[in-house]
Write a protein that holds these residues in place. Structure first.
Motif, PDB file in Angstrom:
ATOM      1  N   ILE A  53      39.887 119.453  81.248  1.00 28.72           N
ATOM      2  CA  ILE A  53      39.096 120.023  82.352  1.00 28.72           C
ATOM      3  C   ILE A  53      39.293 121.528  82.407  1.00 28.72           C
ATOM      4  CG2 ILE A  53      38.890 120.115  84.865  1.00 28.72           C
ATOM      5  CD1 ILE A  53      39.568 117.072  84.827  1.00 28.72           C
ATOM      6  N   VAL A  54      40.526 121.974  82.305  1.00 29.52           N
ATOM      7  CA  VAL A  54      40.812 123.410  82.369  1.00 29.52           C
ATOM      8  C   VAL A  54      40.152 124.125  81.193  1.00 29.52           C
ATOM      9  CG1 VAL A  54      42.659 125.131  82.242  1.00 29.52           C
ATOM     10  CG2 VAL A  54      42.902 123.139  83.734  1.00 29.52           C
ATOM     11  N   ASP A  55      40.249 123.556  79.993  1.00 29.10           N
ATOM     12  CA  ASP A  55      39.629 124.167  78.814  1.00 29.10           C
ATOM     13  C   ASP A  55      38.115 124.216  78.945  1.00 29.10           C
ATOM     14  OD1 ASP A  55      41.943 122.961  76.241  1.00 29.10           O
ATOM     15  OD2 ASP A  55      42.028 124.683  77.589  1.00 29.10           O
ATOM     16  N   LEU A  56      37.504 123.136  79.456  1.00 26.76           N
ATOM     17  CA  LEU A  56      36.052 123.122  79.618  1.00 26.76           C
ATOM     18  C   LEU A  56      35.617 124.190  80.609  1.00 26.76           C
ATOM     19  CD1 LEU A  56      35.225 119.302  79.713  1.00 26.76           C
ATOM     20  CD2 LEU A  56      34.624 120.942  77.911  1.00 26.76           C
ATOM     21  N   GLU A  57      36.331 124.307  81.723  1.00 27.53           N
ATOM     22  CA  GLU A  57      35.968 125.304  82.723  1.00 27.53           C
ATOM     23  C   GLU A  57      36.175 126.708  82.181  1.00 27.53           C
ATOM     24  OE1 GLU A  57      38.031 124.316  86.334  1.00 27.53           O
ATOM     25  OE2 GLU A  57      36.755 122.566  86.678  1.00 27.53           O
ATOM     26  N   ALA A  58      37.208 126.917  81.402  1.00 26.78           N
ATOM     27  CA  ALA A  58      37.458 128.240  80.807  1.00 26.78           C
ATOM     28  C   ALA A  58      36.358 128.581  79.802  1.00 26.78           C
ATOM     29  CB  ALA A  58      38.817 128.274  80.144  1.00 26.78           C
ATOM     30  N   ALA A  59      35.902 127.567  79.037  1.00 25.19           N
ATOM     31  CA  ALA A  59      34.845 127.784  78.040  1.00 25.19           C
ATOM     32  C   ALA A  59      33.520 128.122  78.696  1.00 25.19           C
ATOM     33  CB  ALA A  59      34.700 126.556  77.157  1.00 25.19           C
ATOM     34  N   ARG A  60      33.249 127.531  79.864  1.00 24.67           N
ATOM     35  CA  ARG A  60      31.991 127.780  80.586  1.00 24.67           C
ATOM     36  C   ARG A  60      31.949 129.186  81.152  1.00 24.67           C
ATOM     37  NH1 ARG A  60      32.254 123.191  84.439  1.00 24.67           N
ATOM     38  NH2 ARG A  60      32.560 121.492  83.010  1.00 24.67           N
ATOM     39  N   GLY A  61      33.113 129.708  81.482  1.00 23.48           N
ATOM     40  CA  GLY A  61      33.154 131.036  82.087  1.00 23.48           C
ATOM     41  C   GLY A  61      32.900 130.972  83.565  1.00 23.48           C
ATOM     42  N   PRO A  62      32.924 132.112  84.225  1.00 21.56           N
ATOM     43  CA  PRO A  62      32.739 132.148  85.672  1.00 21.56           C
ATOM     44  C   PRO A  62      31.342 131.695  86.078  1.00 21.56           C
ATOM     45  CG  PRO A  62      33.100 134.376  84.776  1.00 21.56           C
ATOM     46  CD  PRO A  62      33.157 133.417  83.643  1.00 21.56           C
ATOM     47  N   SER A  63      31.272 131.054  87.216  1.00 23.60           N
ATOM     48  CA  SER A  63      29.981 130.554  87.707  1.00 23.60           C
ATOM     49  C   SER A  63      29.156 131.653  88.300  1.00 23.60           C
ATOM     50  CB  SER A  63      30.204 129.499  88.790  1.00 23.60           C
ATOM     51  OG  SER A  63      30.979 128.460  88.257  1.00 23.60           O
TER      52      SER A  63
END
Length: 142
Positions: free
Chosen positions: A132-142
């Motif tokens: 989850i942390v890696d996916l959110e980091a890959a997506r970047g800021p919202s």
């Protein structure tokens, strides 16, 4: 502790806030209760009860504890290496005798099984959180 003002401030969380989040604690309690209802835990509790009630096992455990105290005394207070070696052999013999009892082996196996189950659950939580942390980091800021 002082913090920079501005954008970074809103992302800062005190560890106590994370630890005390009641929803997480409640889910952890639910998970603990669920784990406590497993066959592995039931077998562990049964084996533990049988160990506590078994006179031979309790006698061996008491003798082992006494020998361990003697060992510490001869290592630290008396500094007698000959006695240390003699007591170590006695402890090993008592431990071997204890380990040969089927009830003790059953208890030890149940400990291994429960520990494996707990380690598996912790591993799944750790891996899922990392994903989850890696996916959110890959997506970047919202």
């Amino acid at each position: 502790m002082s913090h920079e003002h501005g954008e970074k401030e809103k992302f800062w969380l005190d560890n106590r806030e994370l630890i005390l989040r009641e929803d997480i604690l409640e889910r952890a309690r639910e998970l603990a209760n669920l784990l406590a209802s497993t066959e592995e835990v039931r077998l562990y509790q049964e084996a533990e009860r049988k160990i506590r009630e078994n006179e031979r096992v309790q006698n061996l455990i008491a003798r082992l504890k006494k020998k361990q105290k003697e060992l510490v005394a001869f290592q630290t207070t008396f500094r007698n290496q000959q006695m240390v070696e003699k007591i170590e052999k006695e402890i090993e013999a008592l431990q071997d005798e204890l380990d040969e009892i089927p009830l003790v082996r059953q208890f030890q196996q149940s400990q291994v099984d429960v520990n494996y189950m707990l380690q598996s659950v912790v591993g799944i939580i750790r891996d899922t959180l990392a994903e989850i942390v890696d996916l959110e980091a890959a997506r970047g800021p919202s």
